[in-house]
Design a protein around this motif. Structure first.
Motif, PDB file in Angstrom:
ATOM      1  N   ASN A 149      36.887  41.760  29.009  1.00 45.25           N
ATOM      2  CA  ASN A 149      37.603  41.210  30.159  1.00 45.25           C
ATOM      3  C   ASN A 149      36.875  41.530  31.455  1.00 45.25           C
ATOM      4  O   ASN A 149      36.742  40.673  32.338  1.00 45.25           O
ATOM      5  N   PHE A 150      36.380  42.778  31.590  1.00 46.61           N
ATOM      6  CA  PHE A 150      35.661  43.156  32.803  1.00 46.61           C
ATOM      7  C   PHE A 150      34.391  42.324  32.980  1.00 46.61           C
ATOM      8  O   PHE A 150      34.100  41.836  34.070  1.00 46.61           O
ATOM      9  N   THR A 153      35.622  38.808  34.013  1.00 49.76           N
ATOM     10  CA  THR A 153      36.441  38.607  35.215  1.00 49.76           C
ATOM     11  C   THR A 153      36.103  39.561  36.352  1.00 49.76           C
ATOM     12  O   THR A 153      36.530  39.333  37.484  1.00 49.76           O
ATOM     13  N   LYS A 155      37.380  42.493  36.458  1.00 53.53           N
ATOM     14  CA  LYS A 155      38.564  43.348  36.590  1.00 53.53           C
ATOM     15  C   LYS A 155      38.685  44.236  35.361  1.00 53.53           C
ATOM     16  O   LYS A 155      38.710  43.740  34.234  1.00 53.53           O
ATOM     17  N   ILE A 157      41.017  46.322  33.242  1.00 53.93           N
ATOM     18  CA  ILE A 157      42.442  46.518  32.957  1.00 53.93           C
ATOM     19  C   ILE A 157      42.551  47.349  31.685  1.00 53.93           C
ATOM     20  O   ILE A 157      41.925  47.028  30.680  1.00 53.93           O
TER      21      ILE A 157
END
Length: 199
Positions: A149-150, A153, A155, A157
């Motif tokens: 995800n990082f 995006t 980000k 999380i």
């Protein structure tokens, strides 16, 4: 200085160094017990201290090697490797009933660098503790998904392992073991909550 006096001086120096070292380790032991709320019976105290001392020496030896990896004393420092395995890594493996069509088809990667330290790029969450639950499969899956995800995006999380333990029933037997890749299939199908929303 004759050999006899030199030997006595060397013995005194060694004894002083050993006493100082033992005193420092005893202070570390007491601080460690206090920090991790460890209490032992009188008969067990010496046994646990001996294990702690062995682990301290192992950590010092590993840290003296020329490596980017550094080890520290943690709450498991009073356990032998066998005790740690029995208490924290004995969830076993759950064998789900799946067919080959359930596996993901991963694309092939292009040219890759020799190494990447994703910690320095901010793509890795802090270390988590699964306790005595055999949910390493869920922690593996969330670690992969957090970094993925990082990378996609920007980000970072922290995702919910508990959601996977509770809901990804094809992937696992909850705290009794499971498969990280099936947990990723679950997350890609149903989504995954943030750890703060599903603790």
């Amino acid at each position: 200085m004759n050999k006899f006096i030199f030997a006595i001086a060397l013995f005194a120096l060694f004894s002083f160094a050993s006493a100082t070292r033992l005193e420092a380790i005893s202070i570390l032991w007491e601080s460690w017990k206090s920090a991790h709320n460890k209490q032992y019976s009188t008969s067990e105290e010496a046994h646990r201290f001996a294990i702690f001392l062995q682990n301290i020496e192992k950590i010092a030896k590993l840290n003296s090697q020329d490596s980017d990896v550094k080890f520290a004393v943690n709450k498991f420092a009073d356990l032998t490797a066998a005790e740690f395995k029995a208490q924290y890594a004995s969830g076993g493996f759950y064998q789900p009933e799946i067919s080959t069509k359930d596996f993901l088809n991963y694309p092939t990667a292009g040219a890759l660098p020799d190494s990447v330290d994703w910690r320095n790029k901010g793509a890795v969450t802090p270390v988590k503790d699964q306790g005595q639950c055999g949910s390493c499969w869920a922690f593996s899956a969330t670690g992969v998904l957090e970094s993925f995800n990082f990378i996609n995006t920007g980000k970072l999380i922290s995702f919910s392992e508990q959601q996977l333990v509770d809901c990804a029933t094809l992937a696992s037997a909850g705290c009794n073991g499971g498969y990280a890749y099936l947990a990723i299939v679950y997350a890609s199908t149903f989504g995954l909550e943030a750890e703060e929303d599903y603790p």
